[in-house]
Write a protein that holds these residues in place. Structure first.
Motif, short mmCIF file in Angstrom:
data_model
loop_
_atom_site.label_atom_id
_atom_site.label_comp_id
_atom_site.label_asym_id
_atom_site.label_seq_id
_atom_site.Cartn_x
_atom_site.Cartn_y
_atom_site.Cartn_z
N LEU A 1 22.15 17.62 37.33
CA LEU A 1 23.11 18.71 37.53
C LEU A 1 23.92 18.98 36.27
N LEU A 2 24.13 17.96 35.45
CA LEU A 2 24.85 18.10 34.19
C LEU A 2 24.05 17.45 33.07
N VAL A 3 24.19 17.99 31.88
CA VAL A 3 23.61 17.38 30.69
C VAL A 3 24.69 17.28 29.63
N GLN A 4 24.51 16.34 28.71
CA GLN A 4 25.52 16.12 27.68
C GLN A 4 25.34 17.15 26.57
N TYR A 5 26.45 17.72 26.15
CA TYR A 5 26.48 18.64 25.02
C TYR A 5 26.82 17.83 23.76
N ARG A 6 26.04 18.01 22.71
CA ARG A 6 26.20 17.22 21.49
C ARG A 6 26.19 15.73 21.82
N PRO A 7 25.07 15.21 22.31
CA PRO A 7 25.02 13.82 22.80
C PRO A 7 25.29 12.77 21.73
N GLU A 8 25.29 13.15 20.48
CA GLU A 8 25.60 12.18 19.43
C GLU A 8 27.09 11.90 19.30
N ILE A 9 27.91 12.64 20.05
CA ILE A 9 29.36 12.52 19.90
C ILE A 9 29.99 12.04 21.20
N ASN A 10 30.72 10.95 21.14
CA ASN A 10 31.55 10.51 22.26
C ASN A 10 32.76 9.79 21.70
N VAL A 11 33.76 9.61 22.53
CA VAL A 11 34.99 8.95 22.12
C VAL A 11 35.31 7.83 23.11
N PRO A 12 35.99 6.77 22.66
CA PRO A 12 36.27 5.64 23.57
C PRO A 12 37.19 6.06 24.71
N GLY A 13 36.99 5.43 25.85
CA GLY A 13 37.88 5.62 26.99
C GLY A 13 38.54 4.31 27.35
N ALA A 14 38.86 4.16 28.61
CA ALA A 14 39.47 2.92 29.09
C ALA A 14 38.42 2.15 29.89
N GLY A 15 38.79 1.60 31.00
CA GLY A 15 37.83 0.84 31.79
C GLY A 15 38.32 0.65 33.21
N TYR A 16 37.45 0.14 34.05
CA TYR A 16 37.77 -0.15 35.44
C TYR A 16 37.72 -1.66 35.65
N SER A 17 38.73 -2.18 36.35
CA SER A 17 38.80 -3.60 36.67
C SER A 17 38.96 -3.77 38.18
N MET A 18 38.37 -4.84 38.70
CA MET A 18 38.54 -5.19 40.11
C MET A 18 39.55 -6.33 40.20
#
Length: 293
Positions: free
Chosen positions: A252-269
């Motif tokens: 349903l979605l594809v990545q635009y400019r797949p060579e580019i991403n930026v760090p995010g956070a994370g999920y903890s249990m």
């Protein structure tokens, strides 16, 4: 060995510590606040150390009180579970989990069928809310899955998923975009700075800083609304690699400019120390570890 343990006082202490209130403990134990206060003072006298700081409208654990609570709460959970297992008509395992609506809808719920197939005897109640539950005070909640960069030293924790942010759009939009300036689908987060910095970092890496000033924007309060708008071809969305995974897997979605991403956070249990040994909680910890592994 245990003949001199003040069991009534210890049970009273656990309730008052968990609820941070003598009055609330009295209601839970069906006694008077005076009786709770008497039991706490008796326990403090027996130990020879203060367990609570008495504040104008509440109480707060001292360092000694916190140490006792951490040990006692886990021990009582173990005893409760053992008693439940010994009953001839044992109740089914119950598990209450709290997490954000976006994580529940976009990542967890699509996978829960595998949990139910593996553990049909566990009844899972999902509380999807943006409110932050105090696990030490709300004993009805077994587990929390939280997003962010914070640490929780007073809780038992397990890091689940680390994310990155990238830009996604519908296949038709991404294929036909060319050099045109797209509509940007954005989120109005409570911690809005984190998301805004993500767009700035992505545009800087992509050489499209002018988008931030020139591109039309559509703003949503929730991640799943933003993803649905992107799926509908309304624009490009900066999205968590975790929350977008099902939409990408289904095409349903594809990545635009797949060579580019930026760090995010994370999920903890997270859970109160000791509760990770409770069989339904232990089962969910194990299943989720395998699911993300």
């Amino acid at each position: 060995m245990f003949a001199n343990l003040p069991l009534t006082a210890l049970r009273t202490f656990e309730s008052a510590a968990r609820l941070s209130s003598f009055k609330a403990a009295a209601e839970e134990l069906a006694v008077t606040p005076t009786a709770v206060s008497h039991q706490i003072r008796s326990l403090e006298s027996w130990l020879g150390v203060p367990l609570f700081e008495r504040l104008p409208r509440s109480v707060r654990l001292t360092a000694c009180g916190q140490r006792l609570f951490d040990s006692l709460h886990g021990a009582l959970l173990d005893v409760t579970q053992t008693l439940d297992q010994l009953r001839p008509q044992r109740s089914a395992g119950n598990l209450t989990l709290t997490t954000t609506p976006a994580f529940a809808a976009l990542w967890l719920i699509p996978r829960l069928g595998r949990f139910y197939a593996e553990y049909p005897e566990i009844n899972l109640r999902l509380d999807a809310s943006t409110g932050l539950v105090d696990l030490h005070q709300d004993a009805s909640v077994d587990l929390a899955i939280r997003y962010g960069i914070e640490t929780y030293p007073s809780l038992h924790s397990q890091c689940l998923l680390n994310e990155c942010f990238a830009v996604y759009g519908s296949p038709a939009l991404v294929t036909g975009l060319g050099d045109a300036i797209p509509t940007l689908i954005t989120l109005r987060w409570r911690s809005s700075g984190l998301y805004a910095l993500g767009w700035q970092a992505w545009c800087a890496a992509a050489g499209t800083e002018h988008w931030l000033n020139e591109a039309p924007q559509r703003e949503y309060d929730e991640e799943h609304y933003a993803l649905q708008a992107a799926i509908g071809g309304q624009g490009l969305v900066l999205a968590s690699s975790i929350l977008v995974s099902e939409s990408v897997a289904s095409g349903l979605l594809v990545q635009y400019r797949p060579e580019i991403n930026v760090p995010g956070a994370g999920y903890s249990m997270l859970c109160v120390p000791g509760r990770e040994r409770h069989p339904p909680v232990k089962a969910f910890f194990g299943w989720l570890a395998r699911e993300v592994g």
